[in-house]
Design a protein around this motif. Structure first.
Motif, mmCIF file in Angstrom:
data_model
loop_
_atom_site.group_PDB
_atom_site.id
_atom_site.type_symbol
_atom_site.label_atom_id
_atom_site.label_comp_id
_atom_site.label_asym_id
_atom_site.label_seq_id
_atom_site.Cartn_x
_atom_site.Cartn_y
_atom_site.Cartn_z
ATOM 1 N N SER A 1 3.150 5.910 2.829
ATOM 2 C CA SER A 1 4.375 5.102 2.925
ATOM 3 C C SER A 1 4.600 4.593 4.344
ATOM 4 O O SER A 1 4.898 3.411 4.549
ATOM 5 C CB SER A 1 5.588 5.920 2.462
ATOM 6 N N THR A 2 4.448 5.460 5.324
ATOM 7 C CA THR A 2 4.639 5.059 6.720
ATOM 8 C C THR A 2 3.647 3.969 7.111
ATOM 9 O O THR A 2 4.024 2.928 7.661
ATOM 10 C CB THR A 2 4.467 6.282 7.645
ATOM 11 N N ARG B 1 4.253 0.569 5.243
ATOM 12 C CA ARG B 1 5.329 -0.248 5.822
ATOM 13 C C ARG B 1 4.859 -0.944 7.098
ATOM 14 O O ARG B 1 5.122 -2.123 7.307
ATOM 15 C CB ARG B 1 6.548 0.629 6.137
ATOM 16 N N ALA C 1 2.238 -3.683 6.189
ATOM 17 C CA ALA C 1 2.885 -4.823 5.525
ATOM 18 C C ALA C 1 3.668 -5.658 6.540
ATOM 19 O O ALA C 1 3.604 -6.891 6.512
ATOM 20 C CB ALA C 1 3.799 -4.340 4.406
ATOM 21 N N ALA C 2 4.399 -5.007 7.428
ATOM 22 C CA ALA C 2 5.165 -5.741 8.434
ATOM 23 C C ALA C 2 4.225 -6.506 9.360
ATOM 24 O O ALA C 2 4.465 -7.677 9.662
ATOM 25 C CB ALA C 2 6.042 -4.778 9.243
ATOM 26 N N PHE D 1 5.944 -5.048 0.830
ATOM 27 C CA PHE D 1 5.536 -3.649 0.716
ATOM 28 C C PHE D 1 6.217 -3.006 -0.480
ATOM 29 O O PHE D 1 7.410 -3.198 -0.706
ATOM 30 C CB PHE D 1 5.898 -2.863 1.981
ATOM 31 N N TYR D 2 5.435 -2.235 -1.228
ATOM 32 C CA TYR D 2 5.967 -1.456 -2.343
ATOM 33 C C TYR D 2 5.456 -0.030 -2.238
ATOM 34 O O TYR D 2 4.305 0.196 -1.881
ATOM 35 C CB TYR D 2 5.514 -2.033 -3.697
ATOM 36 N N ASP D 3 6.318 0.895 -2.576
ATOM 37 C CA ASP D 3 5.955 2.304 -2.726
ATOM 38 C C ASP D 3 6.170 2.599 -4.202
ATOM 39 O O ASP D 3 7.307 2.515 -4.689
ATOM 40 C CB ASP D 3 6.860 3.159 -1.836
#
Length: 186
Positions: free
Chosen positions: A24-25, A28, A31-32, A38-40
């Motif tokens: 997840s970290t 993000r 994606a940025a 971004f999807y979790d």
């Protein structure tokens, strides 16, 4: 560094690996940096259900959760140009592994058991770790799942003892080196 965004065009990037690997970290951050959605998958499941993952596990069991997860993986992997962080067990179903592998670039974020334990020690949001011996549970999950992560991944990136930004830069460099030419029919 050359432009990873141009190199990947509409390829989606899917992050797999055990809990505590940093999916997840890093998702993000990546994606940025690449200016992508971004999807979790776990968070999307929670939003759609209006309930937490532990609650879903309590109510429906792991089998019920895995069914919801398979539907979500199928839906999300059909999008183009996204970064997706999956749950640690998303690779348990063959259909999920196939969707991930065929619909984007799969990156296995590998970490050690010690790092996993340190990163998940105080997290009460992980139903599979609500046990008397979380270390033994993580070791068991690693033994079952690591071969599936390796078989599904296009790239393997080690995350231990490295700042997330450094890992992200490593991912970008490895994506540039990846051969994205389609296989020729024989």
């Amino acid at each position: 560094m050359p432009d990873v965004q141009l190199r990947l065009t509409n390829q989606s990037i899917f992050l797999i690996g055990p809990m505590g690997a940093g999916k997840s970290t890093l998702g993000r951050l990546l994606a940025a940096d690449l200016k992508r959605p971004f999807y979790d998958s776990d968070l999307v499941i929670e939003e759609r259900c209006g309930a937490s993952i532990p609650w879903i596990f309590d109510l429906e069991g792991e089998a019920g959760f895995r069914e919801r997860e398979a539907q979500m993986i199928d839906e999300l992997t059909q999008q183009t140009g996204i970064v997706l962080a999956t749950g640690g067990g998303a690779i348990l179903r063959a259909e999920n592994r196939r969707h991930l592998r065929e619909r984007g670039i799969v990156i296995f974020l590998r970490t050690t058991l010690a790092q996993q334990l340190a990163r998940t020690r105080k997290d009460r949001h992980r139903p599979l770790l609500q046990t008397a011996d979380p270390k033994a549970k993580l070791a068991q999950l690693r033994e079952e799942r690591e071969p599936l992560y390796e078989a599904t991944a296009h790239l393997i990136i080690d995350t231990d003892q490295r700042p997330p930004r450094q890992v992200m830069m490593d991912i970008k460099q490895r994506l540039l080196e990846l051969d994205l030419t389609p296989a020729r029919p024989e």
